[in-house]
Design an enzyme around this catalytic site. Structure first.
Site, mmCIF file in Angstrom:
data_model
loop_
_atom_site.group_PDB
_atom_site.id
_atom_site.type_symbol
_atom_site.label_atom_id
_atom_site.label_comp_id
_atom_site.label_asym_id
_atom_site.label_seq_id
_atom_site.Cartn_x
_atom_site.Cartn_y
_atom_site.Cartn_z
ATOM 1 N N GLU A 136 12.879 -9.343 0.822
ATOM 2 C CA GLU A 136 12.097 -8.232 1.378
ATOM 3 C C GLU A 136 12.899 -6.950 1.187
ATOM 4 O OE1 GLU A 136 10.343 -6.870 5.751
ATOM 5 O OE2 GLU A 136 11.568 -8.669 5.599
ATOM 6 N N HIS A 194 12.863 -2.493 1.516
ATOM 7 C CA HIS A 194 12.256 -1.271 2.046
ATOM 8 C C HIS A 194 13.111 -0.083 1.635
ATOM 9 C CE1 HIS A 194 9.481 -3.532 4.537
ATOM 10 N NE2 HIS A 194 10.502 -4.306 4.870
ATOM 11 N N LEU A 195 12.465 0.983 1.251
ATOM 12 C CA LEU A 195 13.174 2.202 0.892
ATOM 13 C C LEU A 195 13.838 2.830 2.118
ATOM 14 C CD1 LEU A 195 10.269 3.437 -1.308
ATOM 15 C CD2 LEU A 195 12.550 2.990 -2.190
ATOM 16 N N PRO A 203 0.789 -1.223 0.000
ATOM 17 C CA PRO A 203 0.000 0.000 0.000
ATOM 18 C C PRO A 203 0.828 1.282 0.000
ATOM 19 C CG PRO A 203 -0.134 -1.091 2.138
ATOM 20 C CD PRO A 203 0.571 -2.025 1.208
ATOM 21 N N ARG A 222 12.953 3.990 12.589
ATOM 22 C CA ARG A 222 11.682 4.722 12.609
ATOM 23 C C ARG A 222 10.874 4.359 13.858
ATOM 24 N NH1 ARG A 222 8.956 4.522 6.972
ATOM 25 N NH2 ARG A 222 7.741 6.160 7.987
ATOM 26 N N TYR A 228 11.014 8.654 1.828
ATOM 27 C CA TYR A 228 10.961 7.701 0.724
ATOM 28 C C TYR A 228 11.676 8.169 -0.545
ATOM 29 C CZ TYR A 228 7.488 5.697 3.802
ATOM 30 O OH TYR A 228 6.856 5.163 4.895
ATOM 31 N N ARG A 251 7.254 -0.111 13.703
ATOM 32 C CA ARG A 251 7.835 -0.561 12.428
ATOM 33 C C ARG A 251 9.017 -1.500 12.626
ATOM 34 N NH1 ARG A 251 5.459 2.665 8.448
ATOM 35 N NH2 ARG A 251 4.816 4.722 9.178
ATOM 36 N N ARG A 260 4.922 11.370 -1.992
ATOM 37 C CA ARG A 260 4.680 11.287 -0.542
ATOM 38 C C ARG A 260 5.970 11.315 0.259
ATOM 39 N NH1 ARG A 260 4.354 5.076 1.270
ATOM 40 N NH2 ARG A 260 3.916 6.055 3.276
#
Length: 157
Positions: A99, A101-102, A10, A108, A23, A112, A18
């Site tokens: 997996e 992630h940016l 999502p 964070r 990101y 998370r 965003r």
């Protein structure tokens, strides 16, 4: 031609717009284009799906069973911390995945810090912005190259 699925959860359709401080400014399409160029050089086709709905991602993972999809580069986004359904789908089809992630989730918010995927993934690449995808893709292709025929330098010596 063997394919690799680049699967995105999502809000990743909003990349480039965003929260650029977290990101980056690279769009999802630019990331996919870079992945395709790299995959082409290694003899793989890229398939892609981004969905905001969990069931759509589960359905696509299930479609990997019995297909020519050799592996998955997966950014589960917010589902990283919540989705037993996606975890179970990946376990059910037993397809290798990385997996990605940016951002760096461990740097964070505390919610998370838990991933439902890291322990079942080949590995996790995070914190390198858009490059996380290319690093994850290279690692997956290296893993799939069991006979050493792909002209690709390994990440480690």
């Amino acid at each position: 031609m063997a394919s690799i699925l680049v699967l995105n959860g999502p809000n990743l359709n909003l990349l480039g717009v965003r929260e650029q401080g977290i990101y980056g400014s690279t769009t999802l399409q630019a990331i996919l284009d870079a992945c395709q160029r790299f995959a082409d050089s290694c003899g793989f086709q890229i398939e892609h799906l981004q969905a905001n709905a969990e069931h759509v991602l589960v359905d696509r993972i299930q479609q990997c069973a019995g297909s020519d999809t050799q592996g998955v580069v997966f950014n589960p986004a917010a589902f990283t911390h919540t989705s037993v359904a996606l975890r179970d789908a990946l376990l059910a089809v037993a397809i290798p995945f990385v997996e990605v992630h940016l951002s760096q989730p461990l740097a964070r918010e505390s919610f998370r810090h838990v991933s439902y995927f890291s322990d079942i993934a080949l590995g996790t690449v995070s914190g390198f912005g858009a490059d996380s995808y290319l690093l994850g893709l290279q690692a997956l292709i290296n893993h799939l190259d069991t006979d050493g025929t792909i002209p690709l330098a390994p990440l480690s010596a």
